[in-house]
Design a protein around this motif. Structure first.
Motif, PDB file in Angstrom:
ATOM      1  N   GLY A   1       0.798  -1.235   0.000  1.00 16.09           N
ATOM      2  CA  GLY A   1       0.000   0.000   0.000  1.00 16.09           C
ATOM      3  C   GLY A   1       0.824   1.274   0.000  1.00 16.09           C
ATOM      4  N   GLY A   2       2.152   1.101  -0.136  1.00 16.93           N
ATOM      5  CA  GLY A   2       3.066   2.233   0.038  1.00 16.93           C
ATOM      6  C   GLY A   2       2.903   3.368  -0.958  1.00 16.93           C
ATOM      7  N   ASN A   3       2.205   3.117  -2.068  1.00 12.50           N
ATOM      8  CA  ASN A   3       1.958   4.213  -3.022  1.00 12.50           C
ATOM      9  C   ASN A   3       0.893   5.169  -2.498  1.00 12.50           C
ATOM     10  N   PHE A   4       0.210   4.781  -1.414  1.00  3.77           N
ATOM     11  CA  PHE A   4      -0.783   5.667  -0.797  1.00  3.77           C
ATOM     12  C   PHE A   4      -0.437   6.016   0.656  1.00  3.77           C
ATOM     13  N   TRP A   5      -0.066   5.003   1.427  1.00  5.37           N
ATOM     14  CA  TRP A   5       0.001   5.218   2.875  1.00  5.37           C
ATOM     15  C   TRP A   5       0.781   4.120   3.566  1.00  5.37           C
ATOM     16  N   ARG A   6       1.546   4.505   4.595  1.00  6.13           N
ATOM     17  CA  ARG A   6       2.223   3.521   5.448  1.00  6.13           C
ATOM     18  C   ARG A   6       1.899   3.848   6.889  1.00  6.13           C
ATOM     19  N   GLY A   7       1.387   2.861   7.615  1.00  5.39           N
ATOM     20  CA  GLY A   7       0.989   3.100   8.990  1.00  5.39           C
ATOM     21  C   GLY A   7       2.122   3.604   9.865  1.00  5.39           C
ATOM     22  N   ARG A   8       3.287   2.958   9.746  1.00  7.84           N
ATOM     23  CA  ARG A   8       4.357   3.256  10.708  1.00  7.84           C
ATOM     24  C   ARG A   8       4.996   4.628  10.497  1.00  7.84           C
ATOM     25  N   THR A   9       4.821   5.228   9.322  1.00 12.81           N
ATOM     26  CA  THR A   9       5.450   6.529   9.097  1.00 12.81           C
ATOM     27  C   THR A   9       4.498   7.701   9.332  1.00 12.81           C
TER      28      THR A   9
ATOM     29  N   LYS B   1      -5.142   2.893  13.919  1.00  9.79           N
ATOM     30  CA  LYS B   1      -5.959   3.557  12.896  1.00  9.79           C
ATOM     31  C   LYS B   1      -5.123   3.821  11.641  1.00  9.79           C
ATOM     32  N   ALA B   2      -3.868   4.200  11.851  1.00  7.32           N
ATOM     33  CA  ALA B   2      -2.985   4.448  10.702  1.00  7.32           C
ATOM     34  C   ALA B   2      -2.828   3.161   9.876  1.00  7.32           C
ATOM     35  N   ASP B   3      -2.717   2.040  10.569  1.00  4.65           N
ATOM     36  CA  ASP B   3      -2.578   0.763   9.869  1.00  4.65           C
ATOM     37  C   ASP B   3      -3.882   0.370   9.157  1.00  4.65           C
TER      38      ASP B   3
ATOM     39  N   ILE C   1      -5.852   2.438   7.719  1.00  5.48           N
ATOM     40  CA  ILE C   1      -5.814   3.197   6.456  1.00  5.48           C
ATOM     41  C   ILE C   1      -4.904   2.473   5.459  1.00  5.48           C
ATOM     42  N   GLY C   2      -3.761   1.970   5.963  1.00  2.00           N
ATOM     43  CA  GLY C   2      -2.834   1.226   5.100  1.00  2.00           C
ATOM     44  C   GLY C   2      -3.492  -0.012   4.504  1.00  2.00           C
ATOM     45  N   MET C   3      -4.238  -0.735   5.332  1.00  2.00           N
ATOM     46  CA  MET C   3      -4.907  -1.941   4.830  1.00  2.00           C
ATOM     47  C   MET C   3      -5.928  -1.589   3.750  1.00  2.00           C
TER      48      MET C   3
ATOM     49  N   GLY D   1      -6.028  -6.290   1.740  1.00  2.00           N
ATOM     50  CA  GLY D   1      -6.287  -5.979   3.151  1.00  2.00           C
ATOM     51  C   GLY D   1      -5.271  -6.570   4.115  1.00  2.00           C
ATOM     52  N   GLY D   2      -4.151  -7.042   3.608  1.00  2.00           N
ATOM     53  CA  GLY D   2      -3.130  -7.646   4.484  1.00  2.00           C
ATOM     54  C   GLY D   2      -3.700  -8.828   5.236  1.00  2.00           C
ATOM     55  N   ILE D   3      -3.256  -9.006   6.486  1.00  2.00           N
ATOM     56  CA  ILE D   3      -3.849 -10.089   7.281  1.00  2.00           C
ATOM     57  C   ILE D   3      -5.043  -9.566   8.082  1.00  2.00           C
ATOM     58  N   GLY D   4      -5.321  -8.266   7.958  1.00  2.00           N
ATOM     59  CA  GLY D   4      -6.491  -7.689   8.627  1.00  2.00           C
ATOM     60  C   GLY D   4      -6.203  -7.133  10.010  1.00  2.00           C
ATOM     61  N   HIS D   5      -4.930  -7.158  10.422  1.00  2.00           N
ATOM     62  CA  HIS D   5      -4.573  -6.662  11.755  1.00  2.00           C
ATOM     63  C   HIS D   5      -3.454  -5.630  11.661  1.00  2.00           C
ATOM     64  N   PRO D   6      -3.474  -4.649  12.588  1.00  2.00           N
ATOM     65  CA  PRO D   6      -2.403  -3.655  12.599  1.00  2.00           C
ATOM     66  C   PRO D   6      -1.085  -4.275  13.047  1.00  2.00           C
ATOM     67  N   TYR D   7      -0.012  -3.543  12.855  1.00  2.00           N
ATOM     68  CA  TYR D   7       1.353  -3.963  13.229  1.00  2.00           C
ATOM     69  C   TYR D   7       1.853  -5.136  12.384  1.00  2.00           C
ATOM     70  N   PHE D   8       1.144  -5.421  11.294  1.00  2.00           N
ATOM     71  CA  PHE D   8       1.648  -6.406  10.338  1.00  2.00           C
ATOM     72  C   PHE D   8       1.845  -5.718   8.997  1.00  2.00           C
ATOM     73  N   SER D   9       2.307  -6.466   8.018  1.00  2.00           N
ATOM     74  CA  SER D   9       2.589  -5.874   6.704  1.00  2.00           C
ATOM     75  C   SER D   9       2.052  -6.801   5.619  1.00  2.00           C
ATOM     76  N   THR D  10       2.098  -6.324   4.398  1.00  2.00           N
ATOM     77  CA  THR D  10       1.691  -7.215   3.307  1.00  2.00           C
ATOM     78  C   THR D  10       2.768  -8.274   3.038  1.00  2.00           C
ATOM     79  N   ASP D  11       3.993  -8.067   3.557  1.00  2.00           N
ATOM     80  CA  ASP D  11       4.985  -9.161   3.499  1.00  2.00           C
ATOM     81  C   ASP D  11       4.458 -10.357   4.287  1.00  2.00           C
ATOM     82  N   THR D  12       3.972 -10.084   5.487  1.00  2.00           N
ATOM     83  CA  THR D  12       3.446 -11.168   6.325  1.00  2.00           C
ATOM     84  C   THR D  12       2.234 -11.799   5.648  1.00  2.00           C
TER      85      THR D  12
HETATM   86  N1  UDP Z   1      -0.961  -3.082   7.017  1.00  2.00           N
HETATM   87  C1  UDP Z   1      -1.385  -3.592   8.247  1.00  2.00           C
HETATM   88  N2  UDP Z   1      -1.588  -4.953   8.378  1.00  2.00           N
HETATM   89  C2  UDP Z   1      -1.374  -5.823   7.352  1.00  2.00           C
HETATM   90  C3  UDP Z   1      -0.910  -5.305   6.108  1.00  2.00           C
HETATM   91  C4  UDP Z   1      -0.723  -3.942   5.974  1.00  2.00           C
HETATM   92  O1  UDP Z   1      -1.577  -2.850   9.182  1.00  2.00           O
HETATM   93  O2  UDP Z   1      -1.589  -7.030   7.543  1.00  2.00           O
HETATM   94  C5  UDP Z   1      -0.850  -1.613   6.825  1.00  2.00           C
HETATM   95  C6  UDP Z   1       0.402  -0.975   7.406  1.00  2.00           C
HETATM   96  O3  UDP Z   1       0.039   0.302   7.888  1.00  2.00           O
HETATM   97  C7  UDP Z   1       1.322  -0.813   6.201  1.00  2.00           C
HETATM   98  C8  UDP Z   1       0.327  -0.518   5.117  1.00  2.00           C
HETATM   99  O4  UDP Z   1      -0.833  -1.281   5.449  1.00  2.00           O
HETATM  100  O5  UDP Z   1       2.245   0.223   6.367  1.00  2.00           O
HETATM  101  C9  UDP Z   1       0.752  -0.847   3.711  1.00  2.00           C
HETATM  102  O6  UDP Z   1       1.200  -2.186   3.636  1.00  2.00           O
HETATM  103  P1  UDP Z   1       2.674  -2.542   3.112  1.00  2.00           P
HETATM  104  O7  UDP Z   1       2.964  -3.936   3.390  1.00  2.00           O
HETATM  105  O8  UDP Z   1       2.831  -2.007   1.732  1.00  2.00           O
HETATM  106  O9  UDP Z   1       3.515  -1.643   4.080  1.00  2.00           O
HETATM  107  P2  UDP Z   1       5.044  -1.293   4.213  1.00  2.00           P
HETATM  108  O10 UDP Z   1       5.749  -2.537   4.606  1.00  2.00           O
HETATM  109  O11 UDP Z   1       5.483  -0.743   2.879  1.00  2.00           O
HETATM  110  O12 UDP Z   1       4.929  -0.273   5.297  1.00  2.00           O
END
Ligand code: UDP
Length: 231
Positions: free
Chosen positions: A49-57, A65-67, A69-71, A126-137
């Motif tokens: 989602g980095g072309n729009f928003w990143r929760g941690r930054t 809530k920031a996460d 938005i990222g999802m 939507g990632g895994i649907g939980h904050p503090y995770f990433s689309t890598d996970t």
């Molecule tokens: N995100 C999340 N949970 C997830 C996947 C994504 O909270 O399971 C949110 C998080 O805020 C992240 C953003 O969505 O920064 C975009 O996902 P991406 O994996 O591209 O984030 P990045 O690793 O580039 O921050």
């Protein structure tokens, strides 16, 4: 390969613009995925989602809530890419781990497998649907769930290096590296949570440059120029 999970970063969709969508880039991806589908290979897709928003930054707002938005940014990306794929002649379905009304269907493994059987490209948004995770996970989790043969990690760089090739001109590229070494050396191919999941569940990754001509197809066909992460 029978079934693969392709991970695209959000930035990859933006091309040189760095934000939003670059249609020409996405059309190139679509044409390559279509040629895989036409050969009977099943393709799942996770998009960042980095072309729009990143929760941690983001500053000043609650991280959860920031996460969220990222999802949602990843859902927007999947809707866009899914539509370009349809325009290219593929059938698609978007699955999310939370209800998104009529925008998507709720993820279950059974649903995903049903769509793969119908030769549809399945987007895991939507990632895994939980904050503090990433689309890598989310990529590793879904790859394990759908029993993918490989994760295809399309990056801005053409593989895994021992240091950042953008800042170190002497950085050395690995043709092959184990996930254990990636973890030990903190090489951040995917984030640490995802790396550990990858190791525990023994799912190999192929890392390559999205910008190289026909790189997705070449990677699947074995004409591979990137880094293989073994398990
Ligand atoms: N995100 C999340 N949970 C997830 C996947 C994504 O909270 O399971 C949110 C998080 O805020 C992240 C953003 O969505 O920064 C975009 O996902 P991406 O994996 O591209 O984030 P990045 O690793 O580039 O921050």
């Amino acid at each position: 390969m029978k079934r693969v999970l392709l991970k695209l970063s959000g930035e990859a969709l933006a091309g040189d613009k760095k934000t939003g969508f670059d249609e020409a880039t996405v059309i190139k991806v679509a044409k390559q995925v279509k040629s895989l589908i036409d050969e009977g290979i099943q393709v799942g897709i996770v998009i960042g989602g980095g072309n729009f928003w990143r929760g941690r930054t983001s500053e000043n707002i609650d991280r959860t809530k920031a996460d969220q938005i990222g999802m949602l940014a990843t859902v927007m990306n999947c809707i866009y890419v899914s539509e370009i794929f349809r325009a290219t002649g593929m059938m698609t379905q978007i699955l999310t781990p939370f209800e998104c009304g009529a925008f998507s269907k709720l993820f279950t493994k059974d649903r995903a497998m049903k769509y793969f059987e119908k030769n549809m490209v399945v987007f895991f948004a939507g990632g895994i649907g939980h904050p503090y995770f990433s689309t890598d996970t989310a990529t590793v989790l879904r790859a394990v769930e759908i029993e993918a043969d490989y994760i295809l990690l399309a990056k801005a760089v053409d593989g895994v290096y021992d240091s950042d090739p953008k800042s170190n001109p002497n950085a050395v590229k690995y043709n092959e590296i184990s996930i254990q070494e990636v973890i030990d050396k903190k090489l951040a191919v995917v984030d640490m949570t995802a790396s550990i999941m990858c190791m525990e569940n023994k799912i190999p990754m192929l890392v390559f440059a999205l910008g190289e001509e026909n790189s997705i197809v070449n990677t699947v066909k074995g004409n591979f120029n990137g880094t293989k992460v073994t398990v």
